[in-house]
Design a protein around this motif. Sequence first.
Motif, mmCIF file in Angstrom:
data_model
loop_
_atom_site.group_PDB
_atom_site.id
_atom_site.type_symbol
_atom_site.label_atom_id
_atom_site.label_comp_id
_atom_site.label_asym_id
_atom_site.label_seq_id
_atom_site.Cartn_x
_atom_site.Cartn_y
_atom_site.Cartn_z
ATOM 1 N N ASP A 1 0.874 -1.173 0.000
ATOM 2 C CA ASP A 1 0.000 0.000 0.000
ATOM 3 C C ASP A 1 0.909 1.219 0.000
ATOM 4 O OD1 ASP A 1 -2.288 -1.585 0.171
ATOM 5 O OD2 ASP A 1 -2.400 -1.437 2.352
ATOM 6 N N ALA A 2 0.803 2.057 -1.004
ATOM 7 C CA ALA A 2 1.638 3.257 -1.077
ATOM 8 C C ALA A 2 1.294 4.216 0.064
ATOM 9 C CB ALA A 2 1.429 3.948 -2.422
ATOM 10 N N ARG B 1 8.687 4.345 -6.759
ATOM 11 C CA ARG B 1 9.887 3.745 -7.353
ATOM 12 C C ARG B 1 10.833 3.217 -6.263
ATOM 13 N NH1 ARG B 1 14.181 2.123 -7.797
ATOM 14 N NH2 ARG B 1 15.809 2.401 -9.342
ATOM 15 N N GLU B 2 10.969 3.958 -5.171
ATOM 16 C CA GLU B 2 11.815 3.523 -4.063
ATOM 17 C C GLU B 2 11.275 2.235 -3.436
ATOM 18 O OE1 GLU B 2 14.747 3.589 -0.983
ATOM 19 O OE2 GLU B 2 14.624 4.637 -2.918
ATOM 20 N N CYS C 1 4.801 4.278 -12.665
ATOM 21 C CA CYS C 1 5.776 4.053 -11.594
ATOM 22 C C CYS C 1 6.589 2.794 -11.852
ATOM 23 C CB CYS C 1 5.056 3.943 -10.250
ATOM 24 S SG CYS C 1 4.120 5.407 -9.776
ATOM 25 N N THR C 2 5.940 1.749 -12.333
ATOM 26 C CA THR C 2 6.635 0.483 -12.605
ATOM 27 C C THR C 2 7.567 0.623 -13.797
ATOM 28 O OG1 THR C 2 4.712 -0.689 -11.712
ATOM 29 C CG2 THR C 2 6.303 -1.978 -12.976
ATOM 30 N N PHE C 3 7.122 1.309 -14.839
ATOM 31 C CA PHE C 3 8.005 1.561 -15.980
ATOM 32 C C PHE C 3 9.249 2.326 -15.530
ATOM 33 C CE2 PHE C 3 4.607 0.621 -19.116
ATOM 34 C CZ PHE C 3 5.368 -0.034 -20.072
ATOM 35 N N LEU C 4 9.077 3.320 -14.655
ATOM 36 C CA LEU C 4 10.224 4.073 -14.169
ATOM 37 C C LEU C 4 11.203 3.159 -13.441
ATOM 38 C CD1 LEU C 4 11.733 6.729 -13.486
ATOM 39 C CD2 LEU C 4 10.293 6.880 -11.441
ATOM 40 N N ALA C 5 10.685 2.317 -12.549
ATOM 41 C CA ALA C 5 11.561 1.417 -11.805
ATOM 42 C C ALA C 5 12.311 0.480 -12.742
ATOM 43 C CB ALA C 5 10.738 0.628 -10.791
ATOM 44 N N MET C 6 11.618 -0.054 -13.736
ATOM 45 C CA MET C 6 12.270 -0.961 -14.682
ATOM 46 C C MET C 6 13.323 -0.232 -15.506
ATOM 47 S SD MET C 6 8.872 -3.112 -15.863
ATOM 48 C CE MET C 6 9.730 -4.154 -17.072
ATOM 49 N N ALA C 7 13.008 0.978 -15.946
ATOM 50 C CA ALA C 7 13.980 1.749 -16.741
ATOM 51 C C ALA C 7 15.212 2.102 -15.932
ATOM 52 C CB ALA C 7 13.322 3.015 -17.279
ATOM 53 N N GLU C 8 15.063 2.162 -14.597
ATOM 54 C CA GLU C 8 16.193 2.516 -13.741
ATOM 55 C C GLU C 8 16.794 1.306 -13.041
ATOM 56 O OE1 GLU C 8 14.987 5.842 -11.312
ATOM 57 O OE2 GLU C 8 14.977 7.196 -13.040
ATOM 58 N N GLY C 9 16.549 0.118 -13.608
ATOM 59 C CA GLY C 9 17.327 -1.042 -13.205
ATOM 60 C C GLY C 9 16.654 -2.095 -12.369
ATOM 61 N N ARG D 1 12.104 12.058 -17.703
ATOM 62 C CA ARG D 1 12.490 10.953 -16.831
ATOM 63 C C ARG D 1 11.319 10.026 -16.522
ATOM 64 N NH1 ARG D 1 14.870 11.238 -10.609
ATOM 65 N NH2 ARG D 1 15.014 8.981 -10.309
ATOM 66 N N PHE D 2 10.135 10.585 -16.321
ATOM 67 C CA PHE D 2 9.009 9.794 -15.831
ATOM 68 C C PHE D 2 8.067 9.317 -16.921
ATOM 69 C CE2 PHE D 2 9.435 12.446 -11.718
ATOM 70 C CZ PHE D 2 10.483 11.647 -11.310
ATOM 71 N N ASP D 3 8.219 9.786 -18.142
ATOM 72 C CA ASP D 3 7.381 9.258 -19.225
ATOM 73 C C ASP D 3 7.772 7.819 -19.527
ATOM 74 O OD1 ASP D 3 6.154 11.675 -19.418
ATOM 75 O OD2 ASP D 3 6.637 12.023 -21.523
ATOM 76 N N ALA D 4 6.799 6.921 -19.546
ATOM 77 C CA ALA D 4 7.072 5.511 -19.850
ATOM 78 C C ALA D 4 7.501 5.318 -21.297
ATOM 79 C CB ALA D 4 5.830 4.673 -19.569
ATOM 80 N N THR D 5 7.252 6.309 -22.140
ATOM 81 C CA THR D 5 7.599 6.207 -23.555
ATOM 82 C C THR D 5 8.968 6.782 -23.875
ATOM 83 O OG1 THR D 5 6.533 8.334 -23.999
ATOM 84 C CG2 THR D 5 5.170 6.357 -24.199
#
Length: 300
Positions: free
Chosen positions: A105-106, A123-124, A148-156, A210-214
Amino acid sequence: MAATALLRTTLNATSLVATAPPGRVAYELFRRPLRRSRVRTAERELHDRATTEELAVNGKRVRAYRWGDGRRPVLLVHGWQSRASRFAPYVRGLLDLGMSPVAFDAPGHGDSAGRATTILEYRELIGRLAERHGPFEGAVAHSFGVCCTFLAMAEGVPVGRLVAVAGVAEFGFLVEGFTAGLGLNDRLKADLARRIERVLLPDAGDVRRRFDATHRPERVGAPILVVHDEDDEVVPLRQAHLLRAAYGEEQLRLITTRGLGHRRVLSEPTVVDNALAFLAEPLPLPAPAPLPVSPTAPAA
């Protein structure tokens, strides 16, 4: 509806005199979930069966949940004004497949503390759960949880494959959708965008890029299934088409539904079945390295 109309009229009228006071109100409304969802009756049994743990992000206590024996972990990421228990149909199916769902739960949502959260806190938390329970074989995300998930994946953060339901592709859409929903004028829209960059996310860099999934599709190599309803009144279908254009049909499959809207699409049985079938597929093998060619060997 009457309250929204009154708020719209008040904020827009006040902004013609001075932008700061109504701008602060709009900013607070943007960053805080207006309600905290409760566990539904149909979700209660699975919710209570979870093994819980606590994390902390920016001083806020966060409730996390685990089911299964820890093998083949799959991450579940809820959207705005939602909670982890909304994934109950997926938890049942994943357990039947021998997978181990992991969720949270966020802040400001469900059983977690706080009154507000950000994409960086999501993301954290995703990264922390990956360190404890990953790498994730897959992930299912809904709405705001998708970007949020795309950001986490893009950052490793390692995720084998992703199911994105009714997802936000462009971070800027969050501002546009929020201001359009309240009917705020351009002065308040611009003021909100500035506050997000300077106050809410001051050290995030260029938030749109940074936060765009595209924006960085090459950093997300996992297979993706996108599910979106044509009648989604919160996140329009265009967001799904932007994802497909960015990642291409070889990497991303798009399923569209009709008449389910933004929230019911997540728990629709056929959507759940398609998501589970996608997560159960074996991951594609990497392409074999080319064999060295001897300088004296004839060409094949």
